[in-house]
Design a protein around this motif. Structure first.
Motif, PDB file in Angstrom:
ATOM      1  N   ARG A  22     100.198 -18.195 -21.724  1.00  0.00           N
ATOM      2  CA  ARG A  22      99.862 -17.709 -23.157  1.00  0.00           C
ATOM      3  C   ARG A  22     100.550 -16.572 -23.500  1.00  0.00           C
ATOM      4  NH1 ARG A  22      97.079 -20.812 -25.505  1.00  0.00           N
ATOM      5  NH2 ARG A  22      95.564 -19.545 -26.599  1.00  0.00           N
ATOM      6  N   THR A  23     101.929 -16.692 -23.061  1.00  0.00           N
ATOM      7  CA  THR A  23     102.469 -16.019 -23.475  1.00  0.00           C
ATOM      8  C   THR A  23     103.497 -16.219 -24.773  1.00  0.00           C
ATOM      9  OG1 THR A  23     104.426 -16.055 -22.223  1.00  0.00           O
ATOM     10  CG2 THR A  23     102.931 -14.347 -21.862  1.00  0.00           C
ATOM     11  N   GLY A  24     104.374 -15.929 -25.299  1.00  0.00           N
ATOM     12  CA  GLY A  24     104.735 -16.071 -26.521  1.00  0.00           C
ATOM     13  C   GLY A  24     104.481 -16.140 -28.058  1.00  0.00           C
ATOM     14  N   HIS A  25     104.602 -16.943 -28.803  1.00  0.00           N
ATOM     15  CA  HIS A  25     104.292 -16.227 -30.230  1.00  0.00           C
ATOM     16  C   HIS A  25     103.646 -17.691 -31.164  1.00  0.00           C
ATOM     17  CE1 HIS A  25     107.852 -18.524 -30.674  1.00  0.00           C
ATOM     18  NE2 HIS A  25     107.991 -19.186 -31.367  1.00  0.00           N
ATOM     19  N   ILE A  26     102.677 -17.605 -32.211  1.00  0.00           N
ATOM     20  CA  ILE A  26     102.332 -18.207 -33.017  1.00  0.00           C
ATOM     21  C   ILE A  26     102.961 -19.374 -33.644  1.00  0.00           C
ATOM     22  CG2 ILE A  26     100.543 -18.499 -35.293  1.00  0.00           C
ATOM     23  CD1 ILE A  26      99.885 -15.299 -34.828  1.00  0.00           C
ATOM     24  N   PRO A  27     102.694 -20.998 -33.597  1.00  0.00           N
ATOM     25  CA  PRO A  27     103.551 -21.758 -33.455  1.00  0.00           C
ATOM     26  C   PRO A  27     104.145 -21.279 -34.996  1.00  0.00           C
ATOM     27  CG  PRO A  27     102.278 -22.931 -32.100  1.00  0.00           C
ATOM     28  CD  PRO A  27     102.023 -21.106 -32.656  1.00  0.00           C
ATOM     29  N   GLY A  28     105.153 -21.439 -35.838  1.00  0.00           N
ATOM     30  CA  GLY A  28     105.534 -22.012 -37.277  1.00  0.00           C
ATOM     31  C   GLY A  28     106.082 -20.557 -37.151  1.00  0.00           C
ATOM     32  N   LYS A  46      95.975 -15.468 -28.991  1.00  0.00           N
ATOM     33  CA  LYS A  46      96.061 -16.805 -27.841  1.00  0.00           C
ATOM     34  C   LYS A  46      94.693 -16.397 -26.733  1.00  0.00           C
ATOM     35  CE  LYS A  46      97.408 -12.103 -24.748  1.00  0.00           C
ATOM     36  NZ  LYS A  46      98.339 -11.824 -23.710  1.00  0.00           N
ATOM     37  N   GLN A  47      93.449 -15.385 -28.024  1.00  0.00           N
ATOM     38  CA  GLN A  47      92.091 -15.871 -26.640  1.00  0.00           C
ATOM     39  C   GLN A  47      91.751 -17.507 -26.689  1.00  0.00           C
ATOM     40  OE1 GLN A  47      90.506 -12.653 -25.638  1.00  0.00           O
ATOM     41  NE2 GLN A  47      92.527 -12.178 -26.174  1.00  0.00           N
ATOM     42  N   ASP A  48      91.604 -18.137 -27.592  1.00  0.00           N
ATOM     43  CA  ASP A  48      91.026 -19.274 -27.236  1.00  0.00           C
ATOM     44  C   ASP A  48      92.077 -20.305 -26.769  1.00  0.00           C
ATOM     45  OD1 ASP A  48      90.701 -21.991 -28.234  1.00  0.00           O
ATOM     46  OD2 ASP A  48      89.764 -21.977 -29.827  1.00  0.00           O
ATOM     47  N   PRO A  49      91.667 -20.447 -25.778  1.00  0.00           N
ATOM     48  CA  PRO A  49      92.948 -21.360 -25.074  1.00  0.00           C
ATOM     49  C   PRO A  49      93.578 -22.512 -26.210  1.00  0.00           C
ATOM     50  CG  PRO A  49      90.853 -21.276 -23.693  1.00  0.00           C
ATOM     51  CD  PRO A  49      90.658 -20.447 -24.591  1.00  0.00           C
ATOM     52  N   ASP A  50      91.743 -23.054 -26.646  1.00  0.00           N
ATOM     53  CA  ASP A  50      92.876 -24.563 -27.491  1.00  0.00           C
ATOM     54  C   ASP A  50      93.605 -23.852 -28.802  1.00  0.00           C
ATOM     55  OD1 ASP A  50      91.452 -25.788 -26.329  1.00  0.00           O
ATOM     56  OD2 ASP A  50      89.338 -25.222 -27.351  1.00  0.00           O
ATOM     57  N   ARG A  51      93.895 -22.704 -28.646  1.00  0.00           N
ATOM     58  CA  ARG A  51      94.687 -22.645 -30.569  1.00  0.00           C
ATOM     59  C   ARG A  51      96.177 -22.344 -29.322  1.00  0.00           C
ATOM     60  NH1 ARG A  51      90.944 -18.721 -32.701  1.00  0.00           N
ATOM     61  NH2 ARG A  51      91.269 -17.133 -31.249  1.00  0.00           N
ATOM     62  N   PRO A  52      97.375 -23.084 -30.060  1.00  0.00           N
ATOM     63  CA  PRO A  52      98.185 -23.509 -29.504  1.00  0.00           C
ATOM     64  C   PRO A  52      99.771 -22.226 -29.639  1.00  0.00           C
ATOM     65  CG  PRO A  52      98.180 -24.403 -31.799  1.00  0.00           C
ATOM     66  CD  PRO A  52      96.557 -24.353 -31.296  1.00  0.00           C
ATOM     67  N   VAL A  53     100.315 -22.131 -28.240  1.00  0.00           N
ATOM     68  CA  VAL A  53     101.090 -20.800 -28.521  1.00  0.00           C
ATOM     69  C   VAL A  53     102.641 -21.718 -28.401  1.00  0.00           C
ATOM     70  CG1 VAL A  53      99.698 -18.770 -28.011  1.00  0.00           C
ATOM     71  CG2 VAL A  53     101.105 -20.518 -25.877  1.00  0.00           C
TER      72      VAL A  53
END
Length: 282
Positions: A189-195, A269-276
């Motif tokens: 769950r590290t990194g950035h918001i896709p796009g 990143k709190q919601d595990p369904d949101r991609p990173v």
């Protein structure tokens, strides 16, 4: 010199305003290193004459929540902050830190979000002020109560829902350093918001002086990393809504309006369904 629209003020200009009753200077030094905190001991050891210490964890920030997850304060919190800090309609507020303008930038954005426009960030912050040999004081300053009444400016903020709806049609600029943006493959769950595109806060600052680059340098830094900034609506993000405000300050010097995704990656990143997304470091 930056133009009159600029949201930064030079050390030379500020030094000529010391002692003016309607010029309110705030020392917002702090650190994000664990634990994230304000640094009143640094203020006590020496500060710009007349400056009031502003604890970034207490004012204009949601209380009872870890700073990394705390949103900008509500209207009642903002009203209390303006009163406590002694800010009145018509004042000129100047904010400074020694953390690449991140805390000053955050407070600059929050005050503007709550309707106070005459707020500027000291270019180069405390370090540049000292390097110029400008006056330093150890006298604490206690403000009289202020009377500014907040009024929300929704055009400066993006909520999580708004962000999800707008991100694909926006130029999303992440102001974190390269390593944080890239993420750690061992921490999913590290990194950035896709796009999102990475314009590290350091890319808009001069490495030696800590000052903002001049307009040409700012434009070049953005063109190299996020060329869509010129035509597409811009949303800035980072880890928790601090480094992103340094990018907002840079954009303001190019007369480019932009909005802050206040929750930034910490909320995303709190919601595990949101991609990173993760990427190799540059």
């Amino acid at each position: 010199m930056h133009d009159s629209h600029s949201q930064v003020i030079s050390a030379d200009t500020l030094s000529g305003l010391l002692g003016e009753p309607a010029v309110k200077i705030f020392d917002v030094r702090g650190t994000w290193t664990t634990p994230a905190r304000a640094l009143p001991e640094d203020y006590a050891a020496g500060h710009i004459p007349g400056a009031v210490f502003l604890d970034w964890t207490e004012h204009f920030l949601q209380q009872g929540v870890a700073p990394g997850l705390a949103a900008v304060s509500d209207e009642a919190g903002a009203a209390k902050a303006f009163q406590t800090l002694g800010i009145n309609e018509g004042d000129l507020v100047v904010l400074y830190d020694n953390y690449s303008h991140m805390f000053a930038g955050r407070l600059w954005w929050a005050m503007r979000y709550w309707g106070f426009d005459r707020v500027r960030v000291l270019d180069g912050g405390w370090n540049h002020w000292q390097a110029q040999g400008l006056p330093v004081s150890t006298e604490p300053a206690e403000p009289a109560p202020g009377s500014f009444q907040p009024k929300r400016h929704d055009d400066l903020i993006v909520s999580l829902d708004d962000f999800i709806a707008a991100k694909d049609e926006s130029c999303v600029i992440d102001g974190r350093g390269v390593k944080s943006f890239a993420g750690n493959p061992e921490s999913p769950r590290t990194g950035h918001i896709p796009g999102s595109l990475n314009v590290p806060f350091s890319a808009v600052l001069d490495a030696d002086s800590g000052l903002f680059l001049q307009s040409e340098g700012l434009s070049r830094a953005l063109d190299e990393r996020a060329p869509q900034w010129r035509e597409t609506p811009v949303i800035t993000t980072c880890g928790s809504g601090y480094a992103a405000t340094v990018i907002l300050l840079a954009l303001s010097q190019l007369d480019r309006p932009a909005r802050l995704f206040d929750g930034s990656f910490a909320i995303w990143k709190q919601d595990p369904d949101r991609p990173v997304s993760q990427s190799a470091e540059a």
